[in-house]
Design a protein around this motif. Structure first.
Motif, PDB file in Angstrom:
ATOM      1  N   ALA A 190       4.704  28.535  -5.653  1.00 48.01           N
ATOM      2  CA  ALA A 190       5.663  29.154  -4.754  1.00 48.01           C
ATOM      3  C   ALA A 190       6.632  29.989  -5.568  1.00 48.01           C
ATOM      4  N   VAL A 191       6.836  31.225  -5.180  1.00 52.59           N
ATOM      5  CA  VAL A 191       7.772  32.099  -5.874  1.00 52.59           C
ATOM      6  C   VAL A 191       9.004  32.240  -5.002  1.00 52.59           C
ATOM      7  N   LEU A 192      10.120  31.699  -5.459  1.00 54.14           N
ATOM      8  CA  LEU A 192      11.356  31.699  -4.696  1.00 54.14           C
ATOM      9  C   LEU A 192      12.438  32.435  -5.458  1.00 54.14           C
ATOM     10  N   THR A 193      13.505  32.797  -4.737  1.00 59.28           N
ATOM     11  CA  THR A 193      14.669  33.399  -5.388  1.00 59.28           C
ATOM     12  C   THR A 193      15.923  32.628  -4.983  1.00 59.28           C
ATOM     13  N   PRO A 194      16.024  31.350  -5.420  1.00 59.42           N
ATOM     14  CA  PRO A 194      17.144  30.517  -4.985  1.00 59.42           C
ATOM     15  C   PRO A 194      18.508  31.028  -5.416  1.00 59.42           C
ATOM     16  N   HIS A 195      18.594  31.876  -6.429  1.00 58.60           N
ATOM     17  CA  HIS A 195      19.911  32.324  -6.883  1.00 58.60           C
ATOM     18  C   HIS A 195      20.585  33.249  -5.884  1.00 58.60           C
ATOM     19  N   LEU A 196      19.865  33.650  -4.842  1.00 60.98           N
ATOM     20  CA  LEU A 196      20.468  34.495  -3.829  1.00 60.98           C
ATOM     21  C   LEU A 196      21.276  33.686  -2.809  1.00 60.98           C
ATOM     22  N   VAL A 242      12.452  30.030 -10.446  1.00 60.94           N
ATOM     23  CA  VAL A 242      13.867  30.305 -10.267  1.00 60.94           C
ATOM     24  C   VAL A 242      14.258  31.388 -11.271  1.00 60.94           C
ATOM     25  N   HIS A 243      15.182  32.251 -10.903  1.00 63.77           N
ATOM     26  CA  HIS A 243      15.604  33.336 -11.798  1.00 63.77           C
ATOM     27  C   HIS A 243      16.583  32.810 -12.845  1.00 63.77           C
ATOM     28  N   SER A 244      16.226  32.935 -14.092  1.00 65.25           N
ATOM     29  CA  SER A 244      17.103  32.451 -15.163  1.00 65.25           C
ATOM     30  C   SER A 244      18.407  33.226 -15.215  1.00 65.25           C
ATOM     31  N   LEU A 261      12.077  32.469 -14.495  1.00 61.77           N
ATOM     32  CA  LEU A 261      11.673  33.854 -14.748  1.00 61.77           C
ATOM     33  C   LEU A 261      12.652  34.476 -15.730  1.00 61.77           C
ATOM     34  N   THR A 262      12.133  35.058 -16.802  1.00 61.34           N
ATOM     35  CA  THR A 262      13.005  35.674 -17.810  1.00 61.34           C
ATOM     36  C   THR A 262      13.170  37.174 -17.513  1.00 61.34           C
ATOM     37  N   VAL A 263      12.354  38.016 -18.108  1.00 66.59           N
ATOM     38  CA  VAL A 263      12.415  39.467 -17.875  1.00 66.59           C
ATOM     39  C   VAL A 263      11.070  39.909 -17.327  1.00 66.59           C
ATOM     40  N   VAL A 264      11.070  40.518 -16.158  1.00 67.33           N
ATOM     41  CA  VAL A 264       9.810  40.902 -15.525  1.00 67.33           C
ATOM     42  C   VAL A 264       9.025  41.854 -16.431  1.00 67.33           C
ATOM     43  N   THR A 265       7.710  41.804 -16.321  1.00 69.08           N
ATOM     44  CA  THR A 265       6.841  42.505 -17.265  1.00 69.08           C
ATOM     45  C   THR A 265       6.894  44.023 -17.131  1.00 69.08           C
TER      46      THR A 265
END
Length: 203
Positions: free
Chosen positions: A20-26, A58-60, A85-89
């Motif tokens: 699952a790809v989430l963006t909880p920091h939002l 989660v976005h670091s 997730l660090t820095v997108v490719t």
């Protein structure tokens, strides 16, 4: 979105390990109202775990608190691993500079990787080109998942920091992500076979 997953998502999770790809920091700490502790990022992680997901992202860049909250929420699901997730490719050093980050992509990936490790994350997401340095920083027990994997002879497409399957694993990746290299291939089965052959090659 995760809490109201479709029937298709649930069936997929039942049949295979789902990511699952989430963006909880939002989302705020306690949910949108600040009162519902089960909502927000922790609720999203728990919903992913309830679906049978094996990995959640989660976005670091959201910071230690957000990552630690995701890790805490995942403890009720022994199979669920939290990846930062660090820095997108697709990003380069120039792209980082555009958003105010005064570091190379490698420096920023390692910085965020250390932050994620301290927060208790089970692993990180980064390009194949940072896998070796991350393995040295994070140690043998951490997961390193690498999107940006391209097949031998394939154009790099939108990936600024690509690598072949074999190169990624040799550098220390625990998992590779084969996305558009397969889904956009004229013959997806042949693309998967090429990836397997690359992984099995010597040298």
């Amino acid at each position: 979105m995760t809490a109201h997953a479709s029937t298709t998502t649930r069936r997929t999770a039942e049949r295979a390990s789902a990511r699952a790809v989430l963006t909880p920091h939002l989302l705020p700490v306690g949910g949108c109202s600040g009162k519902r502790r089960g909502s927000g990022r922790s609720g999203a992680v728990r919903a992913a775990g309830a679906l049978g997901a094996s990995m959640v992202t989660v976005h670091s860049g959201g910071g230690t608190g957000i990552m630690a909250a995701a890790v805490a929420a995942a403890r009720d699901f022994p199979r669920l691993r939290v990846l930062a997730l660090t820095v997108v490719t697709s990003m380069t050093g120039s792209d980082l500079a555009d958003v105010g980050v005064d570091a190379s992509t490698e420096e920023q990936v390692l910085r965020l990787g250390r932050l994620a490790h301290r927060a208790g994350c089970h692993g990180v997401i980064a390009s194949p080109q940072e896998a070796a340095q991350l393995r040295g920083v994070l140690g043998a027990g951490s997961l390193i998942v690498t999107p940006g994997v391209t097949l031998p002879g394939e154009e790099r497409a939108e990936h600024a920091r690509p690598g072949t399957p074999r190169a990624a694993i040799a550098a220390g990746a625990s998992h590779i992500v084969l996305g558009r290299s397969v889904t956009r291939a004229p013959d997806p089965v042949a693309a998967v076979r090429l990836a397997r052959a690359d992984l099995a090659a010597d040298g």
